[in-house]
Design a protein around this motif. Structure first.
Motif, mmCIF file in Angstrom:
data_model
loop_
_atom_site.group_PDB
_atom_site.id
_atom_site.type_symbol
_atom_site.label_atom_id
_atom_site.label_comp_id
_atom_site.label_asym_id
_atom_site.label_seq_id
_atom_site.Cartn_x
_atom_site.Cartn_y
_atom_site.Cartn_z
ATOM 1 N N VAL A 138 -0.850 4.878 -3.000
ATOM 2 C CA VAL A 138 -0.399 5.860 -1.985
ATOM 3 C C VAL A 138 1.294 5.807 -1.957
ATOM 4 O O VAL A 138 1.970 7.152 -2.099
ATOM 5 N N ALA A 139 1.572 5.041 -2.098
ATOM 6 C CA ALA A 139 3.342 4.728 -1.639
ATOM 7 C C ALA A 139 3.748 6.112 -3.712
ATOM 8 O O ALA A 139 5.035 6.179 -3.869
ATOM 9 N N ARG A 140 2.760 5.203 -4.484
ATOM 10 C CA ARG A 140 3.211 5.814 -5.863
ATOM 11 C C ARG A 140 3.126 7.181 -6.056
ATOM 12 O O ARG A 140 4.271 8.280 -6.335
ATOM 13 N N ARG A 141 2.100 7.681 -4.920
ATOM 14 C CA ARG A 141 2.232 9.806 -4.988
ATOM 15 C C ARG A 141 3.423 9.689 -3.924
ATOM 16 O O ARG A 141 3.624 11.084 -4.140
ATOM 17 N N HIS A 184 3.995 2.323 14.304
ATOM 18 C CA HIS A 184 2.394 1.128 13.274
ATOM 19 C C HIS A 184 3.135 1.908 11.809
ATOM 20 O O HIS A 184 3.230 1.640 11.160
ATOM 21 N N GLY A 185 2.346 3.453 11.870
ATOM 22 C CA GLY A 185 1.894 3.759 10.829
ATOM 23 C C GLY A 185 3.347 4.105 9.621
ATOM 24 O O GLY A 185 3.429 4.006 8.547
ATOM 25 N N ALA A 186 4.428 4.854 10.616
ATOM 26 C CA ALA A 186 5.799 4.947 10.178
ATOM 27 C C ALA A 186 5.995 3.746 9.238
ATOM 28 O O ALA A 186 6.900 3.493 8.386
ATOM 29 N N GLU A 187 6.076 2.582 9.641
ATOM 30 C CA GLU A 187 6.552 1.288 9.225
ATOM 31 C C GLU A 187 6.024 0.488 8.442
ATOM 32 O O GLU A 187 6.118 -0.026 7.359
ATOM 33 N N PHE A 188 4.488 0.724 8.848
ATOM 34 C CA PHE A 188 3.732 1.048 7.412
ATOM 35 C C PHE A 188 4.412 1.649 5.845
ATOM 36 O O PHE A 188 4.399 1.258 5.329
ATOM 37 N N VAL A 189 4.542 2.401 6.525
ATOM 38 C CA VAL A 189 5.019 3.545 5.042
ATOM 39 C C VAL A 189 6.821 3.167 4.708
ATOM 40 O O VAL A 189 6.567 2.978 3.567
ATOM 41 N N ARG A 190 6.977 2.817 5.306
ATOM 42 C CA ARG A 190 8.729 2.354 5.222
ATOM 43 C C ARG A 190 8.145 0.604 4.760
ATOM 44 O O ARG A 190 8.696 0.658 2.979
ATOM 45 N N ASP A 191 7.662 0.127 5.008
ATOM 46 C CA ASP A 191 7.112 -0.825 4.039
ATOM 47 C C ASP A 191 7.140 -0.824 2.520
ATOM 48 O O ASP A 191 7.277 -1.345 1.548
ATOM 49 N N ALA A 192 5.749 -0.107 2.435
ATOM 50 C CA ALA A 192 4.865 -0.364 1.772
ATOM 51 C C ALA A 192 6.075 0.489 0.419
ATOM 52 O O ALA A 192 5.938 0.454 -0.972
ATOM 53 N N LEU A 193 6.639 1.977 1.159
ATOM 54 C CA LEU A 193 7.355 2.331 0.367
ATOM 55 C C LEU A 193 9.007 0.982 -0.485
ATOM 56 O O LEU A 193 8.844 1.629 -1.571
ATOM 57 N N ARG A 194 9.131 1.164 0.179
ATOM 58 C CA ARG A 194 10.262 -0.218 0.418
ATOM 59 C C ARG A 194 10.174 -1.573 -1.241
ATOM 60 O O ARG A 194 10.323 -1.841 -2.473
ATOM 61 N N ILE A 195 8.802 -1.307 -0.856
ATOM 62 C CA ILE A 195 7.933 -2.546 -2.278
ATOM 63 C C ILE A 195 7.426 -2.242 -3.400
ATOM 64 O O ILE A 195 8.242 -2.169 -4.222
ATOM 65 N N TYR A 196 7.549 -0.708 -2.968
ATOM 66 C CA TYR A 196 7.096 -0.179 -4.686
ATOM 67 C C TYR A 196 8.466 0.413 -5.472
ATOM 68 O O TYR A 196 9.130 0.175 -6.613
ATOM 69 N N ALA A 197 8.827 0.825 -4.630
ATOM 70 C CA ALA A 197 11.338 0.804 -4.594
ATOM 71 C C ALA A 197 11.164 0.039 -6.151
ATOM 72 O O ALA A 197 11.668 0.197 -6.534
ATOM 73 N N GLU A 198 11.130 -1.443 -4.473
ATOM 74 C CA GLU A 198 11.928 -2.397 -5.436
ATOM 75 C C GLU A 198 10.940 -2.933 -6.431
ATOM 76 O O GLU A 198 11.710 -3.721 -7.241
ATOM 77 N N ALA A 199 9.514 -2.991 -6.685
ATOM 78 C CA ALA A 199 9.386 -3.249 -8.205
ATOM 79 C C ALA A 199 9.125 -2.251 -9.134
ATOM 80 O O ALA A 199 9.333 -2.602 -9.910
ATOM 81 N N ASN A 200 9.325 -0.674 -8.831
ATOM 82 C CA ASN A 200 9.308 0.426 -9.994
ATOM 83 C C ASN A 200 9.991 1.143 -10.083
ATOM 84 O O ASN A 200 10.687 1.783 -10.652
ATOM 85 N N VAL A 232 6.091 8.605 -4.556
ATOM 86 C CA VAL A 232 7.396 8.806 -5.393
ATOM 87 C C VAL A 232 7.342 10.573 -6.198
ATOM 88 O O VAL A 232 8.292 11.208 -6.453
ATOM 89 N N GLU A 233 5.749 10.118 -6.592
ATOM 90 C CA GLU A 233 5.630 11.409 -7.614
ATOM 91 C C GLU A 233 6.230 12.603 -6.838
ATOM 92 O O GLU A 233 6.501 13.275 -7.469
ATOM 93 N N TRP A 234 5.470 12.993 -5.168
ATOM 94 C CA TRP A 234 5.518 14.367 -4.675
ATOM 95 C C TRP A 234 7.165 14.264 -4.043
ATOM 96 O O TRP A 234 7.434 15.418 -4.798
ATOM 97 N N LEU A 235 7.934 13.131 -4.066
ATOM 98 C CA LEU A 235 9.568 13.397 -3.654
ATOM 99 C C LEU A 235 10.326 14.027 -5.139
ATOM 100 O O LEU A 235 11.314 14.884 -4.572
#
Length: 265
Positions: A196-199, A248-264, A201-204
């Motif tokens: 979902v994080a990948r999608r 909780h939902g926004a925090e989950f999105v934040r954490d997932a996006l950070r992990i994706y960004a750091e790796a990709n 970023v593709e949207w952004l």
């Protein structure tokens, strides 16, 4: 009566559904033919019948049709987001935003009519409430510069009604996917969350004017910064609100996006 033909309170004939949904039996048969909406059962007399699950799916189909999506696009959305409750919650948030905007438009137009009938002077500052798609203009320019807003505005103005509807449905679908994965209990590092994080970023990167599309725009920092903003700003965090409320939902999105960004990125 044949047991197969017995109708319960949670079983409706094709004629009943057509009447309740203000559509036609022919349309429902077409949805069946293309695999978009299958009946729950076929009665002894050959008539199609639908249960509650089919009704929920039909509601989603009609909501997406009102956004201007074609049937093939609707099929793609339904295939990607199979959790009806989460998808409908995201769509409900969009509808409430639209309701608020339309309520403001109605009040604005009604006020204009009343003043015209009474021969009174028009209140220019009240005439366009609810019409303004540039309400975040100053905020965008402050964060990312005037060119960022101008590029994004030109892109949006150049879209057709169908393209805008497709984009809005994509946003609703993405938000619904975030809510679903956040509520599933998986870790932000999981394959599901990272997909979902990948999608996201593709949207952004599909929206002109954002740092994600500018050469050297710092996509990584932009994505991480947005994730933080989703938590800090309730206007954006509301898009990812889970059933338990809070952030909780926004925090989950934040954490997932950070992990994706750091790796990709």
């Amino acid at each position: 009566m044949n047991k197969e033909d017995a109708v319960s309170s949670s079983d409706w004939s094709i004629q009943e559904i057509a009447r309740l949904a203000s559509t036609t039996s022919r349309t429902l048969r077409h949805y069946d033919d293309i695999g978009l909406l299958k009946p729950s059962r076929i009665a002894h007399n050959g008539y199609r019948h639908y249960d509650e699950s089919a009704l929920v799916r039909l509601q989603r189909i009609l909501l997406l049709r009102e956004l201007g999506l074609g049937l093939s696009q609707i099929a793609d959305v339904l295939e990607r987001e199979k959790r009806e409750e989460s998808a409908l919650e995201a769509h409900l948030a969009y509808l409430r935003d639209e309701q608020h905007r339309l309520t403001r438009q109605i009040a604005s137009v009604a006020s204009t009519i009343d003043r015209l009938k009474a021969g009174e002077s028009l209140m220019a500052e009240n005439m366009f409430d609810g019409f303004d798609h540039t309400q975040y203009k100053e905020e965008v320019e402050e964060r990312w510069g005037k060119k960022a807003y101008a590029d994004g505005d030109n892109w949006w103005q150049g879209l057709s009604d169908e393209e805008r509807a497709t984009w809005q449905a994509r946003v609703a679908d993405l938000n619904g996917s975030w809510i679903a994965v956040a509520e599933s209990g998986v870790d932000p590092l999981s394959a599901e969350a990272q997909d979902v994080a990948r999608r996201h970023v593709e949207w952004l990167t599909s929206v002109p004017g954002t740092p994600a599309t500018a050469p050297g725009g710092g996509t990584k920092a932009y994505v991480i910064g947005l994730g933080e903003m989703y938590v800090a700003d309730p206007r954006f965090g509301a898009n990812y609100a889970t059933a338990d409320g809070g952030t909780h939902g926004a925090e989950f999105v934040r954490d997932a996006l950070r992990i994706y960004a750091e790796a990709n990125l």
